[in-house]
Design an enzyme around this catalytic site. Structure first.
Site, PDB file in Angstrom:
ATOM      1  N   SER A  40       4.836  17.950  -0.504  1.00 37.45           N
ATOM      2  CA  SER A  40       4.280  17.004   0.463  1.00 37.45           C
ATOM      3  C   SER A  40       5.341  16.346   1.334  1.00 37.45           C
ATOM      4  O   SER A  40       5.015  15.786   2.385  1.00 37.45           O
ATOM      5  CB  SER A  40       3.481  15.922  -0.271  1.00 37.45           C
ATOM      6  OG  SER A  40       4.270  15.269  -1.242  1.00 37.45           O
ATOM      7  N   ASP A 320       3.572   5.319   1.546  1.00 34.64           N
ATOM      8  CA  ASP A 320       2.571   5.164   0.490  1.00 34.64           C
ATOM      9  C   ASP A 320       3.287   5.029  -0.846  1.00 34.64           C
ATOM     10  O   ASP A 320       4.429   4.579  -0.890  1.00 34.64           O
ATOM     11  CB  ASP A 320       1.542   6.307   0.525  1.00 34.64           C
ATOM     12  CG  ASP A 320       2.157   7.671   0.239  1.00 34.64           C
ATOM     13  OD1 ASP A 320       3.326   7.743  -0.203  1.00 34.64           O
ATOM     14  OD2 ASP A 320       1.463   8.686   0.459  1.00 34.64           O
ATOM     15  N   HIS A 323       5.727   8.657  -0.728  1.00 35.67           N
ATOM     16  CA  HIS A 323       6.333   9.330   0.426  1.00 35.67           C
ATOM     17  C   HIS A 323       7.060   8.369   1.352  1.00 35.67           C
ATOM     18  O   HIS A 323       6.543   7.288   1.658  1.00 35.67           O
ATOM     19  CB  HIS A 323       5.247  10.080   1.203  1.00 35.67           C
ATOM     20  CG  HIS A 323       4.495  11.042   0.349  1.00 35.67           C
ATOM     21  ND1 HIS A 323       3.252  10.753  -0.173  1.00 35.67           N
ATOM     22  CD2 HIS A 323       4.819  12.287  -0.094  1.00 35.67           C
ATOM     23  CE1 HIS A 323       2.841  11.794  -0.908  1.00 35.67           C
ATOM     24  NE2 HIS A 323       3.774  12.719  -0.882  1.00 35.67           N
TER      25      HIS A 323
END
Length: 366
Positions: A40, A320, A323
């Site tokens: 991610s 978040d 990340h």
């Protein structure tokens, strides 16, 4: 990952310059193509159509990205995006899910949220594209490229000039080893044994990438995941990093530079390099910013859809629960491209990889 005010001021200047660079990018990139593998931290939309919780195709993700919401797990550009701009690419590299025949000649992004070195890592979140699957997808792209170029010799030499980025391993801890209720790995392996098994499999995968034509490969270490807001909240350490997690990850990271050196020794034309994400993310001076998220979090550490994030995102390390923000990504990207310390990248930084690739191709043409 910890951010400091002295470093942040430098980073904010770099971020402004990077925004300007979008409009003044050189007419030709430093290398012909750029391929991206990872999770991610580099995913740019490959998970959007998968049945998974690991997707970021909704606001507030992308709030500062020029194309808006795309599936990137941050407010703006990823590490891979910024490195691509530093390499001189005028457009962001396309995701594998959306890459056209025209796109693939300049590269493909195979990154997938939740993906890991081990196939099962991230399966608790739903569908994902593991590193093994990403390598299969790359082989398929090479076949498409060969059909388009109609010259196997040209294609083989072409891909040897490209830059490859590999950023894997976080989910093998976050969504595998650190979840004993869902995965057996922590009951089977001690932390050192797991790091050894993980590094061994990673070495095989990086060797497969070489066999697929990659020569100039930047291998990123795993960051300080014990300092992420989600892990801090989970372990209840009152805002301080979970050092037991960072210590476990260090056992894996310590094996990566020898792993890279071994590949370079085994293959005379391999130019693999280790990017020390932990070292880059640990500034030596300044006042630490708190490890808190910029957006409101779901229980899994991702942003609540359509929630309102913090107003000044340049003052946050994390967007978040896991990340980084674009400004934090800029630190890692710029220092991996142009190392500020001998420990940032070894044996080359990415700018040196690009220059070596160019020199090697020129010599081959003589």
């Amino acid at each position: 990952m910890t951010c400091y005010f002295s470093l942040l001021c430098h980073t904010m200047i770099v971020a402004v310059l990077m925004q300007f660079q979008i409009f003044v990018a050189v007419s030709q990139p430093q290398v012909p193509c750029y391929f991206i593998f990872g999770d991610s931290l580099v995913d740019n939309g490959n998970n959007n159509d998968l049945v998974t919780m690991a997707k970021a195709n909704y606001p507030p993700y992308g709030i500062d990205f020029p194309e808006g919401v795309t599936g990137r797990f941050t407010n703006g550009r990823t590490i891979a995006d910024i490195i691509g701009q530093l390499l001189g690419f005028s457009k962001f590299i396309s995701s594998f899910a959306n890459a056209t025949d025209e796109d693939i000649s300049t590269g493909v992004n195979y990154g997938s949220g939740g993906a890991g070195i081990r196939d099962e890592s991230g399966s608790n979140l739903g569908g994902h594209i593991s590193l093994n699957m990403q390598l299969q997808n790359h082989a398929a792209i090479l076949s498409r490229l060969l059909l388009l170029q109609q010259n196997s010799t040209f294609t083989n030499e072409y891909v040897k000039k490209c830059i490859y980025l590999v950023n894997m391993g976080s989910n093998d801890y976050i969504n595998n080893y650190l979840m004993p209720e869902k995965f057996p790995t922590s009951r089977i392996f001690t932390p050192d044994q797991y790091a050894a098994v993980l590094a061994s499999q990673f070495s095989q995968q990086l060797t497969t990438l070489y066999q697929l034509g990659a020569r100039n490969v930047a291998v990123f270490g795993v960051g300080l995941i014990g300092c992420t807001p989600a892990e801090i909240a989970r372990f209840g350490t009152n805002g301080t990093c979970v050092e037991s997690i960072n210590n476990d990850v260090k056992l894996f990271n310590d094996r990566l530079k020898p792993l890279v050196d071994n590949i370079n020794s085994n293959f005379s034309d391999a130019r693999y390099t280790f990017i020390n994400a932990t070292g880059i993310s640990t500034p030596q001076r300044g006042v630490a910013l708190p490890n808190v998220p910029c957006c409101q979090l779901r229980s899994d550490g991702q942003c609540i859809p359509n929630s309102i994030p913090c107003a000044n995102r340049s003052l946050f390390t994390f967007f978040d629960g896991f990340h980084p923000t674009e400004v934090a990504n800029t630190v890692l990207a710029t220092r991996s491209y142009n190392a500020q310390s001998p420990t940032d990248a070894s044996p080359y930084d990415i700018s040196q990889l690009a220059a070596i690739s160019t020199d090697a191709s020129q010599l081959a043409a003589i």
